[in-house]
Scaffold this active site. Structure first.
Site, mmCIF file in Angstrom:
data_model
loop_
_atom_site.group_PDB
_atom_site.id
_atom_site.type_symbol
_atom_site.label_atom_id
_atom_site.label_comp_id
_atom_site.label_asym_id
_atom_site.label_seq_id
_atom_site.Cartn_x
_atom_site.Cartn_y
_atom_site.Cartn_z
ATOM 1 N N ASP A 134 7.111 -2.863 1.201
ATOM 2 C CA ASP A 134 6.124 -3.812 0.712
ATOM 3 C C ASP A 134 6.383 -5.222 1.207
ATOM 4 O O ASP A 134 5.589 -6.123 0.957
ATOM 5 C CB ASP A 134 6.088 -3.792 -0.827
ATOM 6 C CG ASP A 134 4.676 -3.649 -1.362
ATOM 7 O OD1 ASP A 134 3.821 -3.116 -0.633
ATOM 8 O OD2 ASP A 134 4.422 -4.084 -2.496
ATOM 9 N N ASP A 420 6.355 3.237 -13.816
ATOM 10 C CA ASP A 420 6.835 4.610 -13.989
ATOM 11 C C ASP A 420 6.613 5.098 -15.416
ATOM 12 O O ASP A 420 6.202 6.239 -15.647
ATOM 13 C CB ASP A 420 8.311 4.711 -13.606
ATOM 14 C CG ASP A 420 9.167 3.619 -14.238
ATOM 15 O OD1 ASP A 420 8.613 2.708 -14.888
ATOM 16 O OD2 ASP A 420 10.402 3.670 -14.082
#
Length: 707
Positions: A134, A420
């Protein structure tokens, strides 16, 4: 002849915990007794008892959640030898590795994680490893390119000799991982591998320091030239390709940096999981293994362990994902910072429905449809990854998700920096189950923060993300009432998601002893009251209970104390700032920011490192102000208590004084930091701010006392 009944691939075994249940229940009953005492006596005791009642009510609620979550522990035992007897063909697995910043997450860490995954015990033609960068870093790409060359030597070496630790930096520099074979052939290859890894490491370190030009092709130079990490097109590069589909070859290795534009939200790490779309157009395995860049595969058979749980469940569709507990390597002795605490995923829509949900890529919707109808992977095997490049770049565009279900119903869920947990909650709310995979040796090992500021940043991010989930439309209350989340699952999620909220009662309770000493009041029963036994017994049994839990798993008394101390520090600093972050977001004043935690490069231990290990370091971050302020407040209270003793005060508040001393012990590293210099000393700006806040508090207490 009737087909023999196949043996199960795993067993679910209950764990005995009679002693723990007794202690847990005793603590809960003592908490209820303390609440009853508060309610019956608050009329004659005023504000301090009401505040204590509020705090203790929260502690009781949290303990009830803990009691529910810990009441029936189980473990899963897998039987790898039965797997190949049960299935005709092993399913393909796509492995995802995410990194975001080459400075905070050095490429050598990512390289070791990737190498450990490429070398796992699983057919290479069934594996593909995708690395999401990223940060759009040329350095990370270069490191992976060089690692792919080393992998051609490393992977065969590991499988030939059954090397257990397949992250090179652990294999070669871990004192426990000495050569497993004393044959001349093995020692020669071992030495060669170690030398080759040294060359690889030096290349990456030199590139990091910009001592050498990065020797890559012209096409790669163009792709990364003048790149702005916040504004660039998607970059997808196939570094390794197993074109022949060799079982004993190397898995695919693909580098991905998604497109980013200033006018499109990128959703932090959850957004980086466009890996699911890119892999869907290239290999489209029905199973996904997801790890952070620092979580290397410590158990080379972890894929087999996880597949035993997934395929061994009812109709092979009971478990949506398998998790491995988070473990860490090179943890500092006795865990001074209290921070030494992966998922596999596997659902018929019309063409219009597919496009609306998954986006306008025909290539991707075709592969999605295969998975949804129960077929495995892509229709054409072995895969031709280069032919999928155009489709892969299309689904990596930042505008691809517009008008689709990505981030709301499909893929990793958006809206929380703890993506998550939010994604797991969403899956559980649909009625799926999950299993804990805890093999020996541990499945994955990661890098724990090595100093206090990094630990607090990590804890603040977790607290922020968990609270974002708690206050979202996907919270466990709504999921239980309107979806398929079970009641006890709801309680377990509330326990985790409310970690940050605990900072408010913790802060209030931490201040109460000092407030009572300064104002000549009390929040605990007096010495001559028999009810003093309730909080005294609660304090003793709770600490005994947590000490026994540490001892049961082989941890030292020092580790227990460090965890108790850091529990107070984290809850009054990092978690408190997490609450403030979420309040600002809910009020529309600011948005939350995903802060990447500093990860240290693997290195050989030195005397200097050993000397510094476990030492508290400080910086000018405002996150340290609450703890330093609490220290000053309790120092002022201790001075007041000693003054009262010198003047022959007849009403010495024993309970409050003991709590005052306990808090000073918990914040002892901050007390030492007042007198140290450099990174081991608290910055003068933090000291001045905290001293001013403490002075205001003490002044207000005195005014209350006079009134």
């Amino acid at each position: 002849m009737a087909k023999p009944i196949s043996l199960p691939l795993y067993e679910k075994l209950p764990l005995k915990n009679t002693v723990q249940r007794i202690l847990d229940t005793t603590i809960f009953l003592l908490l209820l007794s303390l609440l009853a005492y508060r309610i019956l006596s608050h009329h004659s005791n005023g504000f301090t008892y009401l505040l204590a009642l509020f705090c203790e009510s929260w502690f009781t609620f949290v303990w009830a959640l803990i009691l529910s979550s810990k009441w029936n522990p189980v473990e899963y035992r897998t039987y790898l030898e039965r797997l190949l007897l049960r299935v005709d063909e092993l399913p393909p697995v796509d492995m995802f590795v995410t990194t975001a910043d080459p400075i905070l997450e050095p490429p050598i860490i990512t390289v070791n994680t990737v190498l450990s995954l490429l070398a796992v015990d699983y057919p290479a033609n069934k594996l593909a490893c995708y690395v999401s960068d990223d940060g759009g870093s040329f350095l990370t790409f270069y490191a992976l390119l060089e690692a792919s060359k080393f992998a051609k030597l490393w992977v065969p070496f590991c499988k030939k000799y059954g090397i257990q630790n397949r992250a090179p930096f652990r294999c070669f520099y871990d004192g426990e991982e000495s050569p497993i074979d004393d044959s001349t052939e093995f020692l020669a290859e071992y030495t060669k591998m170690k030398d080759e890894y040294q060359v690889l490491r030096r290349k990456i370190e030199d590139a990091t320091e910009k001592f050498i030009p990065l020797d890559v092709g012209a096409e790669e130079n163009v792709a990364f030239s003048n790149i702005d990490r916040r504004n660039h097109p998607s970059i997808i590069k196939v570094i390794l390709e197993n074109k022949e589909g060799l079982v004993d070859g190397l898995p695919h290795l693909i580098y991905i940096s998604r497109e980013k534009r200033p006018n499109f939200p990128h959703h932090y790490k959850a957004g980086a999981m466009i890996l699911t779309r890119v892999s869907g157009t290239m290999t489209n395995a029905p199973l996904i293994l997801n790890v952070d860049c620092d979580m290397y595969a410590n158990n080379s058979q972890i894929v087999f362990h996880a597949i035993c749980l997934l395929l061994g469940s009812k109709n092979e569709q009971e478990f949506a994902f398998v998790q491995a507990p988070e473990s860490f390597y090179d943890g500092i002795k006795d865990d001074p910072f209290g921070n030494q605490l992966v998922a596999l995923l596997k659902g018929k829509l019309t063409d219009e429905g597919l496009l609306k949900s998954f986006g306008h890529s025909r290539e991707f919707t075709k592969t999605a449809e295969r998975i949804l109808t129960g077929l495995s992977g892509k229709a054409d095997c072995p895969y031709d990854l280069s032919s999928s490049a155009e489709a892969a770049n299309q689904v990596a565009d930042c505008s691809y998700e517009c008008g689709t279900s990505w981030g709301t119903k499909i893929g990793w869920m958006y809206g929380s920096t703890a993506e998550d947990v939010l994604t797991g909650l969403t899956i559980h709310a649909r009625g799926w189950r999950s299993a804990l995979c805890n093999p020996d040796p541990p499945a994955f090992l990661g890098c724990a923060p090595s100093d206090v500021p990094s630990t607090l940043i990590q804890q603040k991010r977790w607290a922020t993300g968990l609270l974002e989930t708690l206050f979202s439309k996907s919270n466990p209350f709504i999921a239980t009432l309107t979806a398929n989340l079970q009641f006890r699952q709801c309680l377990a999620y509330i326990w985790i998601l409310s970690w940050g909220l605990r900072s408010i009662p913790e802060l209030c309770y931490a201040v109460l002893p000092a407030y009572c000493i300064i104002t000549n009041s009390h929040f605990l029963p007096k010495v001559d009251e028999s009810t003093l036994l309730i909080p005294a017994a609660l304090f003793a049994i709770y600490n005994l209970h947590s000490l026994l839990e540490h001892h049961k798993i082989g941890l030292s008394f020092r580790t227990w104390w460090n965890n108790q101390r850091m529990g107070r520090i984290i809850s009054t600093t990092a978690w408190f700032f997490g609450v403030l972050n979420v309040i600002m977001k809910l009020l529309g004043l600011s948005d939350t920011v995903f802060e990447v935690t500093q990860k240290d490069q693997p290195s050989t231990p030195s005397e200097d490192n050993k000397k510094d290990a476990g030492q508290f370091t400080f910086n000018e971050s405002p996150i340290l102000v609450p703890a330093t302020t609490l220290l000053f407040v309790h120092l002022a209270a201790m001075v007041k208590a000693l003054s009262d003793l010198n003047h022959g005060s007849h009403e010495l508040r024993i309970g409050e004084v003991i709590c005052n001393l306990w808090m000073l012990l918990c914040f002892l590293p901050f007390l030492k930091g007042l007198f140290r210099k450099g990174k081991y000393g608290i910055p003068s700006s933090t000291i001045c701010t905290s001293a001013a806040l403490a002075a205001v508090f003490v002044h207000l207490c005195k005014r209350v006392s006079i009134a």
